[in-house]
Motif scaffolding. Structure first.
Motif, short mmCIF file in Angstrom:
data_model
loop_
_atom_site.label_atom_id
_atom_site.label_comp_id
_atom_site.label_asym_id
_atom_site.label_seq_id
_atom_site.Cartn_x
_atom_site.Cartn_y
_atom_site.Cartn_z
N UNK A 292 9.75 -1.43 73.62
CA UNK A 292 9.16 0.01 73.75
C UNK A 292 10.08 0.85 72.91
N UNK A 293 9.16 1.98 72.23
CA UNK A 293 9.67 2.85 71.41
C UNK A 293 10.56 3.91 72.11
N UNK A 294 11.54 4.07 71.91
CA UNK A 294 12.43 5.26 72.65
C UNK A 294 12.28 6.33 71.93
N UNK A 295 12.59 7.67 72.40
CA UNK A 295 12.78 8.70 71.97
C UNK A 295 13.77 8.93 70.90
N UNK A 296 14.94 8.10 71.36
CA UNK A 296 15.81 8.27 70.30
C UNK A 296 15.73 7.47 68.80
N UNK B 258 13.69 9.61 66.78
CA UNK B 258 14.39 10.77 66.01
C UNK B 258 15.34 10.23 64.92
N UNK B 259 15.78 8.91 65.34
CA UNK B 259 16.72 8.15 64.23
C UNK B 259 16.02 8.00 62.90
N UNK B 260 14.65 8.01 63.10
CA UNK B 260 14.03 7.56 61.84
C UNK B 260 14.16 8.83 60.84
N UNK B 261 14.59 9.78 61.20
CA UNK B 261 14.96 11.01 60.33
C UNK B 261 13.57 11.71 59.85
N UNK B 262 12.26 11.33 60.45
CA UNK B 262 11.14 12.04 60.40
C UNK B 262 10.72 12.55 61.43
N UNK B 263 11.14 12.12 62.50
CA UNK B 263 10.61 12.68 63.88
C UNK B 263 9.77 11.81 64.57
N UNK B 264 8.49 12.02 64.69
CA UNK B 264 7.54 11.21 65.53
C UNK B 264 7.14 10.19 64.63
N UNK B 265 6.78 8.88 65.07
CA UNK B 265 5.95 7.65 64.43
C UNK B 265 5.15 7.06 65.18
N UNK B 266 4.25 6.48 64.50
CA UNK B 266 3.39 5.75 65.13
C UNK B 266 3.35 4.47 64.30
N UNK C 250 6.87 1.10 60.81
CA UNK C 250 6.71 -0.23 61.25
C UNK C 250 7.99 -1.16 61.65
N UNK C 251 9.12 -0.61 60.90
CA UNK C 251 10.44 -1.32 61.40
C UNK C 251 10.58 -0.63 63.07
N UNK C 252 10.56 0.43 63.39
CA UNK C 252 10.49 0.99 64.54
C UNK C 252 9.62 0.18 65.47
N UNK C 253 8.48 -0.03 65.29
CA UNK C 253 7.60 -0.66 66.03
C UNK C 253 7.88 -2.08 66.44
N UNK C 254 8.62 -2.90 65.22
CA UNK C 254 9.06 -4.03 65.45
C UNK C 254 10.47 -4.14 66.07
N UNK C 255 11.04 -3.21 66.63
CA UNK C 255 12.28 -2.95 67.25
C UNK C 255 13.48 -2.97 66.59
N UNK C 256 13.28 -2.60 65.11
CA UNK C 256 14.35 -2.39 64.30
C UNK C 256 14.69 -1.14 63.91
N UNK C 257 15.97 -0.81 63.88
CA UNK C 257 16.53 0.53 63.48
C UNK C 257 16.05 0.82 61.97
N UNK C 258 15.25 1.75 62.00
CA UNK C 258 14.48 2.10 60.69
C UNK C 258 15.79 2.68 59.65
N UNK C 259 15.66 2.21 58.58
CA UNK C 259 16.72 2.65 57.49
C UNK C 259 16.44 3.81 56.96
#
Lengths: 100, 455
Positions: A3-7, A10-18, A91-100
């Motif tokens: 599941x993609x959480x709000x956190x 937001x931690x991606x630095x760009x806001x919203x992602x898909x 994509x990193x977020x979608x795969x459950x990894x913390x985006x760099x």
């Protein structure tokens, strides 16, 4: 898919992602003008909370991650731009990894 | 039928599914054109407790092309807003609704209409009220009064209406979708049964109507009110469209998010074109494009699948049609370019070479004093395919045209089969529709209480 959480978003630095063909929406992303989301752009540190709130709900759509093309829908408008690094974070977020 | 549930995807989205479009010089106000388009097909009048309504998230448009390029030059847009008076009841109405502003009218829709042309956008009305659906004698006891109050009298004599109406279209749905059975001729069908009378498959079903009555000069390319039918400025092309925003996100904890540009999901100019000519896999795509892009579909008009099916399903009845292999220039003219001058004396509705499915109306042809619901096929130049009036028998007209009735207009070497002049689905007039004599012309909707479901 995790599941993609709000956190995570937001931690991606760009806001919203898909990711992939998914669509996500939430308030608070920077204005969807081409200038505000130019390739390699980070979230504009000069943007105020009022400006962020004024953006309203945004929908980011990545139809083809490999092509690196992102579309951002805001109100009745759509802005399309290319940003492989942004998509890599999504994509990193979608795969459950913390985006760099 | 006509365009009810005509494409796979839009059939799942009835709120945005246009069913019919009409355009005609108003018989009671000849200086004004009436434009009508209907949505939400096949409404069972008893379909409560959440009765039918327009979509707040749909952009409804009536488009007018007045220079023949297949693109809209004048656009009327309807946008709706739904409110609930009492959020703590499940009732559509909390008592008899005796006026359209009655507090008992619990779930109501208001709307605005804008007009856009090359000079900009103007608002024709805002905050206008839709009448309630016709529920029954206890809930909507004087429906005609409610409907009359919902007609907006706008500036310059313009009139506007949005709300439920009785579907004015008539056809034997049950037979024609059963392998193009035509009950009066089904003894001749390849799977024969004894001939019988036609059955109006739309009897007592309602639709939701958007209607405008505007001066002719609001629509013509030069802002004139033409009087010469042979002038190019006398012809306008009309179609309806509905659009939804590109992205929809369903939020579990609040209102959904609609965002992005408007994407067209429904389109309707001539009746039956998308329904009966365009192949299933292209119907929703057809709905999504402008008429200007219709050249890509012209092969389906020039060589209609139906023209091959009719002789096959009625063996030996249509030999001349079966043998005709030329492109159907007659249908091309009727549906895609308009009928040029020189084919029908005193008439043309040609808009130029751009192939575009539009309902073409020559506004200089005055209303008929004795209308023939077969339109031009019946010698009445004020009827379909010169625009379309609410009572025109467009199914029979197009059935006969596809069966070969109109080929001699462009190919004198062709002789129509003897059956062409009489072929019909047997529903040559609506079985229980009495059209209104004035705007919005379509009759009051049937009430849920009064309609008995078919056995």
């Amino acid at each position: 898919m995790p599941e993609l959480s709000r956190r995570v978003f937001l931690s991606s630095g760009a806001g919203v992602a898909a990711a992939g063909v998914a669509v996500a929406a939430m308030p608070g992303l920077a204005s969807a003008s081409a200038a505000a989301i130019a390739p390699d752009a980070k979230a504009d540190p000069a943007m105020t909370i009022e400006e962020l709130n004024a953006a309203g709900p945004l929908v980011v759509h990545v139809r083809d991650a490999a092509a690196g093309v992102v579309s951002v829908m805001s109100g009745e408008h759509e802005v399309v731009f290319t940003d492989p690094q942004f998509i890599a974070r999504i994509v990193a977020a979608a795969n459950g990894r913390t985006p760099s | 039928m006509s365009s009810h549930r005509e494409a796979p995807e839009i059939s799942k989205d009835p709120v945005a599914d246009s069913t019919d479009t009409y355009a005609f010089v108003s018989p009671d106000r000849p200086g004004f054109v009436t434009l009508i388009t209907n949505y939400i097909p096949l409404q069972n009048p008893a379909g409560g407790p959440n009765f039918f309504e327009f979509g707040d998230d749909v952009s409804y448009k009536i488009n007018v092309d007045n220079n023949g390029d297949g693109l809209a030059d004048v656009v009327y847009e309807f946008r709706f807003d739904t409110t609930v008076v009492n959020p703590d009841t499940f009732l559509y109405n909390t008592g008899p609704i005796t006026s359209i502003n009655d507090a008992t009218f619990n779930r109501r829709q208001r709307y605005r209409v804008t007009r856009t042309d090359s000079h900009g956008t103007t608002t024709l009305t805002r905050g206008a009220s839709c009448p309630p659906c016709n529920i029954g004698p206890r809930s909507t006891p004087n429906y005609s009064k409610l409907a009359k109050a919902a007609v907006v009298q706008a500036r310059g004599g313009r009139k506007i209406f949005a709300g439920q109406r009785l579907d004015g279209f008539y056809v034997d749905l049950g037979s024609v979708f059963d392998l193009l059975d035509l009950r009066p001729f089904q003894n001749l069908h390849v799977i024969p049964t004894p001939a019988s009378d036609g059955v109006d498959g739309l009897r007592s079903y309602n639709v939701h109507t958007l209607a405008l009555q505007v001066p002719i000069s609001d629509l013509t390319v030069d802002g004139s009110t033409p009087s010469d039918p042979m002038s190019a400025t006398s012809v306008i092309g009309v179609w309806a469209s509905a659009s939804r925003q590109k992205a929809l996100v369903r939020n579990a904890d609040g209102p959904d998010t609609s965002s992005g540009p408007w994407i067209q999901v429904s389109r309707l100019g001539n009746p039956l074109v998308n329904e009966a000519l365009i192949p299933m896999t292209k119907k929703d795509y057809w709905n999504s494009v402008d008429p200007a892009a219709d050249d890509q579909f012209s092969s389906y008009v020039d060589h209609p699948e139906l023209a091959g099916l009719i002789p096959a399903l009625y063996p030996g009845v249509f030999p001349n049609l079966a043998a005709y292999t030329k492109p159907r220039a007659d249908l091309d003219a009727i549906l895609l370019t308009g009928i040029p001058a020189g084919i029908i004396p005193g008439f043309q509705n040609y808009t130029g070479p751009t192939k575009a499915d539009e309902l073409r109306l020559n506004v200089a042809i005055p209303p008929a004093s004795s209308p023939n619901n077969l339109g031009i096929l019946g010698g009445d130049l004020a009827g379909y395919p010169n625009g379309r009036r609410v009572a025109d028998d467009v199914f029979t007209i197009e059935l006969r045209a596809i069966a070969g009735a109109t080929i001699p207009l462009v190919d004198p070497t062709f002789t129509p089969d003897g059956a062409v002049g009489v072929v019909t689905d047997g529903v040559t007039a609506p079985s229980n529709v009495s059209y209104l004599k004035s705007f919005p012309y379509l009759d009051h909707p049937k009430g849920g209480f009064e309609v008995v479901p078919p056995s």
